[in-house]
Structure formats: C-alpha cells, structure tokens
Enzyme design. Structure first.
Site, PDB file in Angstrom:
ATOM      1  N   GLU A 171       0.889  -1.173   0.000  1.00  0.00           N
ATOM      2  CA  GLU A 171       0.000   0.000   0.000  1.00  0.00           C
ATOM      3  C   GLU A 171       0.922   1.218   0.000  1.00  0.00           C
ATOM      4  OE1 GLU A 171      -1.766   2.978   0.615  1.00  0.00           O
ATOM      5  OE2 GLU A 171      -2.124   2.404   2.693  1.00  0.00           O
TER       6      GLU A 171
ATOM      7  N   CYS B 207      -2.091   9.006   2.616  1.00  0.00           N
ATOM      8  CA  CYS B 207      -1.849   8.526   1.254  1.00  0.00           C
ATOM      9  C   CYS B 207      -3.037   8.792   0.326  1.00  0.00           C
ATOM     10  CB  CYS B 207      -1.497   7.048   1.265  1.00  0.00           C
ATOM     11  SG  CYS B 207      -2.676   6.065   2.186  1.00  0.00           S
TER      12      CYS B 207
HETATM   13  P1  NAD Z   1      10.258   6.840   3.841  1.00  0.00           P
HETATM   14  O1  NAD Z   1      10.096   6.281   2.506  1.00  0.00           O
HETATM   15  O2  NAD Z   1      11.646   7.042   4.361  1.00  0.00           O
HETATM   16  O3  NAD Z   1       9.512   5.932   4.935  1.00  0.00           O
HETATM   17  C1  NAD Z   1       8.161   5.565   4.831  1.00  0.00           C
HETATM   18  C2  NAD Z   1       7.931   4.486   5.882  1.00  0.00           C
HETATM   19  O4  NAD Z   1       8.646   3.331   5.503  1.00  0.00           O
HETATM   20  C3  NAD Z   1       8.472   4.841   7.264  1.00  0.00           C
HETATM   21  O5  NAD Z   1       7.568   4.347   8.229  1.00  0.00           O
HETATM   22  C4  NAD Z   1       9.800   4.108   7.361  1.00  0.00           C
HETATM   23  O6  NAD Z   1      10.115   3.718   8.690  1.00  0.00           O
HETATM   24  C5  NAD Z   1       9.555   2.900   6.523  1.00  0.00           C
HETATM   25  N1  NAD Z   1      10.731   2.401   5.858  1.00  0.00           N
HETATM   26  C6  NAD Z   1      11.706   3.098   5.229  1.00  0.00           C
HETATM   27  N2  NAD Z   1      12.601   2.265   4.693  1.00  0.00           N
HETATM   28  C7  NAD Z   1      12.202   1.010   5.001  1.00  0.00           C
HETATM   29  C8  NAD Z   1      12.708  -0.296   4.715  1.00  0.00           C
HETATM   30  N3  NAD Z   1      13.808  -0.498   3.965  1.00  0.00           N
HETATM   31  N4  NAD Z   1      12.023  -1.352   5.184  1.00  0.00           N
HETATM   32  C9  NAD Z   1      10.874  -1.196   5.897  1.00  0.00           C
HETATM   33  N5  NAD Z   1      10.357   0.000   6.185  1.00  0.00           N
HETATM   34  C10 NAD Z   1      11.011   1.088   5.743  1.00  0.00           C
HETATM   35  O7  NAD Z   1       9.490   8.186   3.876  1.00  0.00           O
HETATM   36  P2  NAD Z   1       9.074   9.172   5.033  1.00  0.00           P
HETATM   37  O8  NAD Z   1       9.927  10.381   4.990  1.00  0.00           O
HETATM   38  O9  NAD Z   1       8.893   8.524   6.367  1.00  0.00           O
HETATM   39  O10 NAD Z   1       7.640   9.513   4.486  1.00  0.00           O
HETATM   40  C11 NAD Z   1       7.537  10.256   3.308  1.00  0.00           C
HETATM   41  C12 NAD Z   1       6.942   9.531   2.164  1.00  0.00           C
HETATM   42  O11 NAD Z   1       6.506   8.237   2.533  1.00  0.00           O
HETATM   43  C13 NAD Z   1       5.716  10.251   1.724  1.00  0.00           C
HETATM   44  O12 NAD Z   1       6.039  11.131   0.685  1.00  0.00           O
HETATM   45  C14 NAD Z   1       4.782   9.184   1.292  1.00  0.00           C
HETATM   46  O13 NAD Z   1       4.939   8.931  -0.069  1.00  0.00           O
HETATM   47  C15 NAD Z   1       5.248   7.969   1.981  1.00  0.00           C
HETATM   48  N6  NAD Z   1       4.351   7.518   3.040  1.00  0.00           N
HETATM   49  C16 NAD Z   1       3.252   6.867   2.641  1.00  0.00           C
HETATM   50  C17 NAD Z   1       2.363   6.440   3.584  1.00  0.00           C
HETATM   51  C18 NAD Z   1       1.123   5.721   3.181  1.00  0.00           C
HETATM   52  O14 NAD Z   1       0.186   5.664   3.955  1.00  0.00           O
HETATM   53  N7  NAD Z   1       1.078   5.102   1.992  1.00  0.00           N
HETATM   54  C19 NAD Z   1       2.606   6.663   4.930  1.00  0.00           C
HETATM   55  C20 NAD Z   1       3.768   7.323   5.311  1.00  0.00           C
HETATM   56  C21 NAD Z   1       4.646   7.746   4.345  1.00  0.00           C
END
Ligand code: NAD
Length: 477
Positions: A249, A283
């Site tokens: 997701e 999202c």
């Molecule tokens: P990010 O991509 O660094 O992290 C998003 C999430 O993924 C965080 O909870 C992080 O802990 C986790 N994560 C990161 N790398 C991972 C890995 N290798 N394995 C497992 N989990 C991992 O981004 P961010 O700065 O935290 O959030 C910004 C972007 O993330 C937003 O622009 C948005 O696109 C996306 N986001 C989407 C949702 C959603 O509900 N789909 C929620 C939060 C963030």
C-alpha cells in the site's frame, strides 16, 4: 504519561535490546518523549521463532475463538481511547479528536475481521465422476511480517494485524520508530484480551535492516507494507527473491475533479477539510484539484475562506484544527515543492511557509494555476498543500487526473449521474469518492494500482490476502 517503550516478543515486553536505541520526539514541541529499544538479530530471531511456534496453535484455534479475542481487544481499545489518543497526538501530532477517531476506527477493523474470520468459506465443486468429492478451503498463509508508517500508527497496523490474526496467521510487525507507543497500545489491548504469546510480536530497529532480515527468513510467508513507493519497490524486490507473498500500500497523489454542476461551496469546504486531515499526511489525501473553468474562482474563494479559519498548533490544544507535520522531512518537502511551484508562476492563494513558532508548524497552503511541469504536480506532497488548476471540461480533468503513474484514491463532485459514472469508469485509481471523501472503512476494499501498489486491505479481500486456497479431490473408494 509517555512511559517506557519496549519490544513485544513471545508475550514479553523487552525494554532493553541488543540493537541499540533511539529517541522519540514530539513534533509539536520537538522535545524528547522517550527512548525506543532497537531489536538486533538476537531479538529478531526470537520473534521469528515465537511466530513460527505460535502459528501451530493459533491456526488450530477456531475462527470463533480467534474472533472473541479480537472483539475483546476492540472493546479494550475503545475503553482506553482517551489514553491512546493522547499518546498518538504526543508522538504524531494530529489533533486529539482526530487521534480519538483513529483509535475508534482501529477498533472497528478488529470488530470487522473478528466476524469476517468466521466467514472464510470454502466451496464444493461438482465432480466429473461419481463418489468424488472436490473441496476448496482457505488456510492461513503462515507467519507474516508487517511494516507500517508514522501517519496512522493505530489504524494502519490494525488493517494488517486484524485480518492476519483473524485468518489464523501469526505476525511480526515493525511499526514506525517515530510513533511506536500507539501501536504498542494496540498490542497491549490484544495481549490483555487473551492473545496467546508469540501470536503478535512488535519489533523496532533500523527499518532497512529489520525488513530485509525478516523478509529473507523462510519462516515469513507474506509481507504487508504501507509507505512510500521507492521503499515498496525495494521490499517487493526482496520478497520476489524469496517468492514471499506481498501486499503493497504505497503513495498516491489523489486527483479531485469538481464539475461545473457541483455544489461549489460544499465541494470546496469538504475537500479542504479532508485535505488538512492529519495535516495532509495521508496517502489518500486529495492533492490535485481540477476545477471546471466556470466555477474555478468561486471554488478558490470558498477554499481560501475555509483555510483562513484553520488554527495551526499543538494537537493537544482544544482550539487547534491542524496539527504540526510529523517530522522535519515534511517541512523540507513543503518548502521545496512550494518554492518550485511559485518559481513556475503558480499563484499563492493561502499559506506558503513554515510558521515561526516552536514545533513543526506549517501553514495550510493553497496554490492555484499550478502548471503541469511544477514538481508538486508529480511528487506526492504528503503535507498541507492543495494544488488547484482550471480545466475546460471533464475530459481534460480526467486526462490530467490519469497523467501520473500513481493510482490510489480519486474524488469527484458533480450532481450529474452521467458525469459521476464516466468519472467512476475512467479515473484510474483503486478507490473513488463521489460527492463524499470517505474511502477507507473496514468493510470496503482499499488499495491502489500502478505505482500505488498491489493488493487490497479491508473488506472480504482483506482477509483473503492472508489465506491460501487448498483444493482436495477425494475419491471415496
Ligand atoms: P520513507 O520512505 O523514508 O519511509 C516511509 C515508511 O517506511 C516509514 O515508516 C519508514 O520507517 C519505513 N521504511 C523506510 N525504509 C524502510 C525499509 N527499507 N524497510 C521497511 N520500512 C522502511 O518516507 P518518510 O519520509 O517517512 O515519508 C515520506 C513519504 O513516505 C511520503 O512522501 C509518502 O509517499 C510515503 N508515506 C506513505 C504512507 C502511506 O500511507 N502510503 C505513509 C507514510 C509515508
């Protein structure tokens, strides 16, 4: 209030672990809230072993009994909603009423899947020959690993844990390290409701290390991830190597088409209210607004008036309607996207910058006339930013809506059934709201297409994704 953080492995709360620790911050004050232990390999191995052992008993526990535990946990979440909501607001920033609403919604996922587990029907397929019985049953896939982000630390874990447990799977979840305590409270409600040790394990650590370790383990049969598209791609590649099932997701950049026959004021006020929900860090957040030209300026006036009434501040204050953004990365992203759009002649209608006050406060921002080539039109803002463009007709609105590789949520406002049908059919997204913007409830399937991911959570589909079908052809001899 914000007590000691821990891992939960095999029923034991572990306050000190071998992977080190990190500090959790309150985004409204930027002050430390607590220290979070990180799992090292020793704890991850223990969690894997516990999930594998507990699976043998849990899959044989009847769906009726599993449902009783899940329903009791939902009741406990509701009883504790004020406490858990306070924790959620402290660590994530959203306002207390929003946080409370999220806890209630999380409980509803447990209610729904408690019941849905009892309906994981199989079927009997008529055989070609006499004395042959052909049955199909659903079985739990096995221990699963779930990874959830910081923006909805109650409801996103609930959307994964509830169906997994209802289906008979055991689970290791790694919630976001930025909002750990809310998910631990969900886990506490489950253990207090009588969940056997090892059925749910909660770990924290370095996300990339924890996820890779768990995905590579032969014990894990499925993963479910909510987060950004780049991280989703990476995890999907890892899961591909081990042929582990995956639900993804991912991000979105939701379009909203406002037709000339819509109730303009209602459309503007509702879409801006939903835009600012959780400070735009959702999202499914409506982000690209395509408004038919005859009502364009009227729409902007109502949107501006609505945004002008918002009070940005600490989510713990009763007067606050929009909380802080959850981390510094969102401040930087907002500055970058807004600066770029303004340099491409976008018109600033409201907001536009960080509020000079303690905490990570950003002005709710509306940009009009944003050109297609502005970065914000392609990069998901994930913050309090609405991008508005005029369109000549619905055709052009649909073309712009469908211009991105994302396809999670989309919305439309129109009084015409014909226009609504056309948009429903032609908008390339997984979920659509027409004249309303609630698209994620337990009983309906939720998920995206394209860069927004695979699989569905919620609904009948949400349970199915934690099961595999088994066919038995039995000849009675
Ligand atoms: P990010 O991509 O660094 O992290 C998003 C999430 O993924 C965080 O909870 C992080 O802990 C986790 N994560 C990161 N790398 C991972 C890995 N290798 N394995 C497992 N989990 C991992 O981004 P961010 O700065 O935290 O959030 C910004 C972007 O993330 C937003 O622009 C948005 O696109 C996306 N986001 C989407 C949702 C959603 O509900 N789909 C929620 C939060 C963030």
């Amino acid at each position: 209030m914000y007590t000691k953080l821990a891992l939960l492995i095999d029923g034991e709360w572990i306050e000190e672990a071998s992977g080190g620790s990190e500090t959790v911050l309150n985004p409204a004050t930027e002050q430390a809230l607590g220290t979070l232990p990180h799992a090292g390999k020793a704890e991850l191995d223990r969690a894997l072993k516990a999930a594998a052992r507990a699976f043998e008993g849990w899959k044989r526990t009847s769906p009726f009994e599993r449902g009783n535990i899940l329903r009791r946990a939902a009741d406990l979440m509701r009883e504790r909603a004020d406490h858990i909501a306070t924790v959620l607001t402290l660590e994530e920033g959203k306002t207390l009423p929003e946080a409370r609403g999220e806890i209630i919604a999380a409980a509803e996922f447990f209610d729904w899947f408690a019941e849905e587990g009892r309906r994981s029907y199989g079927r009997i397929i008529p055989a070609r020959i006499a004395d042959m019985r052909q049955t199909v049953t659903q079985e739990p896939v096995g221990p699963v690993a779930c990874f959830t982000p910081w923006n909805f630390p109650a409801v996103t874990p609930a959307r994964k844990i509830a169906p997994a447990l209802a289906a008979g799977c055991t689970c290791i979840i790694k919630p976001s390290e930025e909002t750990p305590w809310t998910t631990l409270e969900i886990a506490r409600a489950l253990t207090d409701a009588g969940l056997p040790n090892g059925v749910l394990n909660v770990v924290f650590g370095v996300p990339a290390e924890v996820s890779e370790y768990l995905i590579r383990s032969p014990i894990i049969k499925k993963i479910s991830f909510t987060g950004s598209t780049p991280v989703g791609r990476h995890l999907a590649r890892l899961a591909g190597e081990t042929l582990t099932l995956a639900t993804m997701e991912l991000g979105g950049h939701a379009p909203v088409i406002v037709a000339r026959d819509a109730d303009v004021q209602r459309a503007a006020e509702l879409s801006m209210a939903i835009k600012m929900r959780n400070t735009g860090q959702v999202c499914t957040s409506p982000t690209r607004f395509f408004v038919e030209r005859p009502i364009y300026e009227e729409y902007l006036e109502h949107a501006k008036a609505f945004i002008g009434k918002q009070v940005v501040g600490d989510g713990m204050q009763a007067s606050t309607t929009v909380g802080p953004v959850a981390n510094n990365r969102r401040i930087m992203a907002m500055d970058d996207l807004i600066g770029d759009a303004l340099s491409h002649q976008a018109r600033l209608v409201a907001g536009g910058e960080r509020i000079k006050a303690p905490g990570l406060m950003y002005m709710p921002t509306i940009l009009a006339d944003v050109p297609e080539h502005a970065k914000a039109m392609t990069d998901e803002p994930f913050g309090p930013l609405a991008l508005v463009q005029p369109v000549d007709d619905i055709e052009q609105g649909l073309a712009r809506a469908n211009a991105l590789p994302y396809g999670l949520a989309g919305y439309a406002f129109t009084r015409s059934a014909a226009t609504a049908n056309r948009i429903s059919e032609q908008m390339q997204v997984g979920v659509i709201g027409i004249n309303q913007m609630v698209v994620t409830i337990p009983e309906t399937p939720f998920g995206g297409i394209g860069d927004s991911g695979w699989g569905r959570e919620g609904g009948v589909e949400g349970l199915e994704s934690y099961t595999v079908r088994k066919y038995v052809g039995h000849l009675h001899v």
